[in-house]
Design a protein around this motif. Structure first.
Motif, PDB file in Angstrom:
ATOM      1  N   GLN A   8       0.845  -1.183   0.000  1.00  0.00           N
ATOM      2  CA  GLN A   8       0.000   0.000   0.000  1.00  0.00           C
ATOM      3  C   GLN A   8       0.879   1.230   0.000  1.00  0.00           C
ATOM      4  O   GLN A   8       2.001   1.207   0.504  1.00  0.00           O
ATOM      5  CB  GLN A   8      -0.881   0.023   1.237  1.00  0.00           C
ATOM      6  CG  GLN A   8      -1.988  -0.967   1.226  1.00  0.00           C
ATOM      7  CD  GLN A   8      -2.851  -0.789   2.460  1.00  0.00           C
ATOM      8  OE1 GLN A   8      -2.354  -0.574   3.554  1.00  0.00           O
ATOM      9  NE2 GLN A   8      -4.146  -0.896   2.278  1.00  0.00           N
ATOM     10  N   ARG A   9       0.356   2.296  -0.556  1.00  0.00           N
ATOM     11  CA  ARG A   9       1.079   3.563  -0.535  1.00  0.00           C
ATOM     12  C   ARG A   9       1.081   4.113   0.874  1.00  0.00           C
ATOM     13  O   ARG A   9       0.047   4.213   1.518  1.00  0.00           O
ATOM     14  CB  ARG A   9       0.367   4.551  -1.464  1.00  0.00           C
ATOM     15  CG  ARG A   9       1.320   5.261  -2.377  1.00  0.00           C
ATOM     16  CD  ARG A   9       0.571   6.073  -3.350  1.00  0.00           C
ATOM     17  NE  ARG A   9       0.406   7.399  -2.757  1.00  0.00           N
ATOM     18  CZ  ARG A   9      -0.075   8.420  -3.405  1.00  0.00           C
ATOM     19  NH1 ARG A   9      -0.487   8.285  -4.627  1.00  0.00           N
ATOM     20  NH2 ARG A   9      -0.182   9.584  -2.828  1.00  0.00           N
ATOM     21  N   ARG A  10       2.256   4.448   1.372  1.00  0.00           N
ATOM     22  CA  ARG A  10       2.356   5.033   2.708  1.00  0.00           C
ATOM     23  C   ARG A  10       1.855   6.465   2.685  1.00  0.00           C
ATOM     24  O   ARG A  10       2.066   7.180   1.732  1.00  0.00           O
ATOM     25  CB  ARG A  10       3.786   4.984   3.199  1.00  0.00           C
ATOM     26  CG  ARG A  10       4.228   3.557   3.409  1.00  0.00           C
ATOM     27  CD  ARG A  10       5.269   3.494   4.434  1.00  0.00           C
ATOM     28  NE  ARG A  10       5.486   2.104   4.776  1.00  0.00           N
ATOM     29  CZ  ARG A  10       6.086   1.725   5.863  1.00  0.00           C
ATOM     30  NH1 ARG A  10       6.534   2.614   6.700  1.00  0.00           N
ATOM     31  NH2 ARG A  10       6.254   0.464   6.121  1.00  0.00           N
ATOM     32  N   ILE A  11       1.216   6.853   3.754  1.00  0.00           N
ATOM     33  CA  ILE A  11       0.667   8.189   3.883  1.00  0.00           C
ATOM     34  C   ILE A  11       1.516   8.955   4.898  1.00  0.00           C
ATOM     35  O   ILE A  11       1.696   8.512   6.025  1.00  0.00           O
ATOM     36  CB  ILE A  11      -0.806   8.141   4.367  1.00  0.00           C
ATOM     37  CG1 ILE A  11      -1.656   7.295   3.419  1.00  0.00           C
ATOM     38  CG2 ILE A  11      -1.370   9.539   4.532  1.00  0.00           C
ATOM     39  CD1 ILE A  11      -1.726   7.813   1.995  1.00  0.00           C
ATOM     40  N   GLY A  12       2.042  10.103   4.490  1.00  0.00           N
ATOM     41  CA  GLY A  12       2.859  10.921   5.374  1.00  0.00           C
ATOM     42  C   GLY A  12       2.020  11.565   6.464  1.00  0.00           C
ATOM     43  O   GLY A  12       0.956  12.133   6.200  1.00  0.00           O
ATOM     44  N   VAL A  13       2.459  11.439   7.695  1.00  0.00           N
ATOM     45  CA  VAL A  13       1.774  12.014   8.851  1.00  0.00           C
ATOM     46  C   VAL A  13       2.826  12.516   9.842  1.00  0.00           C
ATOM     47  O   VAL A  13       4.006  12.227   9.690  1.00  0.00           O
ATOM     48  CB  VAL A  13       0.857  10.981   9.552  1.00  0.00           C
ATOM     49  CG1 VAL A  13      -0.294  10.568   8.666  1.00  0.00           C
ATOM     50  CG2 VAL A  13       1.645   9.756   9.988  1.00  0.00           C
ATOM     51  N   ALA A  94      -7.575  11.086   3.276  1.00  0.00           N
ATOM     52  CA  ALA A  94      -8.641  11.856   2.633  1.00  0.00           C
ATOM     53  C   ALA A  94      -8.166  13.245   2.216  1.00  0.00           C
ATOM     54  O   ALA A  94      -8.651  13.798   1.227  1.00  0.00           O
ATOM     55  CB  ALA A  94      -9.835  11.980   3.570  1.00  0.00           C
ATOM     56  N   SER A  95      -7.223  13.800   2.950  1.00  0.00           N
ATOM     57  CA  SER A  95      -6.770  15.156   2.646  1.00  0.00           C
ATOM     58  C   SER A  95      -5.656  15.195   1.619  1.00  0.00           C
ATOM     59  O   SER A  95      -5.277  16.262   1.165  1.00  0.00           O
ATOM     60  CB  SER A  95      -6.303  15.850   3.931  1.00  0.00           C
ATOM     61  OG  SER A  95      -5.106  15.275   4.386  1.00  0.00           O
ATOM     62  N   GLN A  96      -5.126  14.039   1.257  1.00  0.00           N
ATOM     63  CA  GLN A  96      -4.034  13.999   0.295  1.00  0.00           C
ATOM     64  C   GLN A  96      -4.576  14.346  -1.092  1.00  0.00           C
ATOM     65  O   GLN A  96      -5.575  13.795  -1.537  1.00  0.00           O
ATOM     66  CB  GLN A  96      -3.407  12.612   0.285  1.00  0.00           C
ATOM     67  CG  GLN A  96      -2.094  12.563  -0.424  1.00  0.00           C
ATOM     68  CD  GLN A  96      -1.431  11.214  -0.244  1.00  0.00           C
ATOM     69  OE1 GLN A  96      -2.095  10.213  -0.035  1.00  0.00           O
ATOM     70  NE2 GLN A  96      -0.135  11.199  -0.331  1.00  0.00           N
ATOM     71  N   LEU A  97      -3.906  15.262  -1.732  1.00  0.00           N
ATOM     72  CA  LEU A  97      -4.336  15.697  -3.056  1.00  0.00           C
ATOM     73  C   LEU A  97      -3.980  14.646  -4.094  1.00  0.00           C
ATOM     74  O   LEU A  97      -2.964  13.965  -3.966  1.00  0.00           O
ATOM     75  CB  LEU A  97      -3.667  17.025  -3.401  1.00  0.00           C
ATOM     76  CG  LEU A  97      -3.971  18.181  -2.447  1.00  0.00           C
ATOM     77  CD1 LEU A  97      -3.126  19.391  -2.804  1.00  0.00           C
ATOM     78  CD2 LEU A  97      -5.441  18.516  -2.489  1.00  0.00           C
ATOM     79  N   TYR A 109      -3.153  18.376   8.902  1.00  0.00           N
ATOM     80  CA  TYR A 109      -2.340  18.717  10.051  1.00  0.00           C
ATOM     81  C   TYR A 109      -1.901  20.157   9.962  1.00  0.00           C
ATOM     82  O   TYR A 109      -1.623  20.679   8.904  1.00  0.00           O
ATOM     83  CB  TYR A 109      -1.131  17.784  10.141  1.00  0.00           C
ATOM     84  CG  TYR A 109      -1.596  16.369  10.161  1.00  0.00           C
ATOM     85  CD1 TYR A 109      -2.193  15.839  11.297  1.00  0.00           C
ATOM     86  CD2 TYR A 109      -1.530  15.587   9.030  1.00  0.00           C
ATOM     87  CE1 TYR A 109      -2.680  14.560  11.307  1.00  0.00           C
ATOM     88  CE2 TYR A 109      -2.021  14.301   9.035  1.00  0.00           C
ATOM     89  CZ  TYR A 109      -2.593  13.796  10.180  1.00  0.00           C
ATOM     90  OH  TYR A 109      -3.083  12.541  10.184  1.00  0.00           O
ATOM     91  N   GLU A 110      -1.804  20.773  11.101  1.00  0.00           N
ATOM     92  CA  GLU A 110      -1.429  22.166  11.183  1.00  0.00           C
ATOM     93  C   GLU A 110       0.043  22.332  10.781  1.00  0.00           C
ATOM     94  O   GLU A 110       0.906  21.618  11.270  1.00  0.00           O
ATOM     95  CB  GLU A 110      -1.620  22.629  12.626  1.00  0.00           C
ATOM     96  CG  GLU A 110      -1.459  24.097  12.824  1.00  0.00           C
ATOM     97  CD  GLU A 110      -1.769  24.487  14.258  1.00  0.00           C
ATOM     98  OE1 GLU A 110      -2.082  25.655  14.462  1.00  0.00           O
ATOM     99  OE2 GLU A 110      -1.702  23.644  15.151  1.00  0.00           O
TER     100      GLU A 110
END
Length: 136
Positions: A8-13, A94-97, A109-110
């Motif tokens: 799966q594609r990792r999501i940066g957080v 969900a917020s990833q463009l 994230y702020e």
């Protein structure tokens, strides 16, 4: 016969967590993640070490798969399906463009400048004239 495991594609957080082993408790942060694992920065454990990740009352069991000087790759013992960490992952996803790289700060994230009040910070990007140039 070799089988190719689809990753799966990792999501940066940027999620601050506590890593707990039998002997120690360490502060760290999750830099990117999926439902099956994550990259943890700010601490390291020997490969193969089993430990707990604690975040907002949720405890995940994990194992270190690889380690470098200040970061490690971890595999969750059970897939992440609910709880505060899963909610953060879903929000970040969900917020990833569309077309955006899977690392970096996301809209969920702020930004760091807002957290630090934006005072005394300078940008070193090209949009502001490049590294070391005064713009104002």
């Amino acid at each position: 016969m070799e089988t190719q495991v689809e990753r799966q594609r990792r999501i940066g957080v940027e999620i601050p967590v506590t890593i707990t082993t039998v002997l120690d408790s360490l502060e760290a942060a999750i830099a990117d993640m999926t439902e099956h694992g994550a990259q943890v920065i700010g601490c390291t454990l020997p490969a193969g070490t089993r430990f707990q990740i604690e975040y907002m009352g949720q405890t995940l069991y994990a194992q270190c798969r690889w380690a470098e000087v200040d970061r490690m790759g971890v595999k969750f013992s059970f897939p992440l399906t609910d709880g505060p960490l899963h909610e953060r992952l879903m929000l970040a996803r969900a917020s990833q463009l569309p077309g955006e790289a899977p690392t970096g700060t996301h809209l969920a994230y702020e930004p760091m400048q807002a957290r630090l009040g934006g005072q005394g910070l300078r940008s070193f990007g090209r949009a502001t004239g490049g590294f070391g140039r005064r713009t104002g």
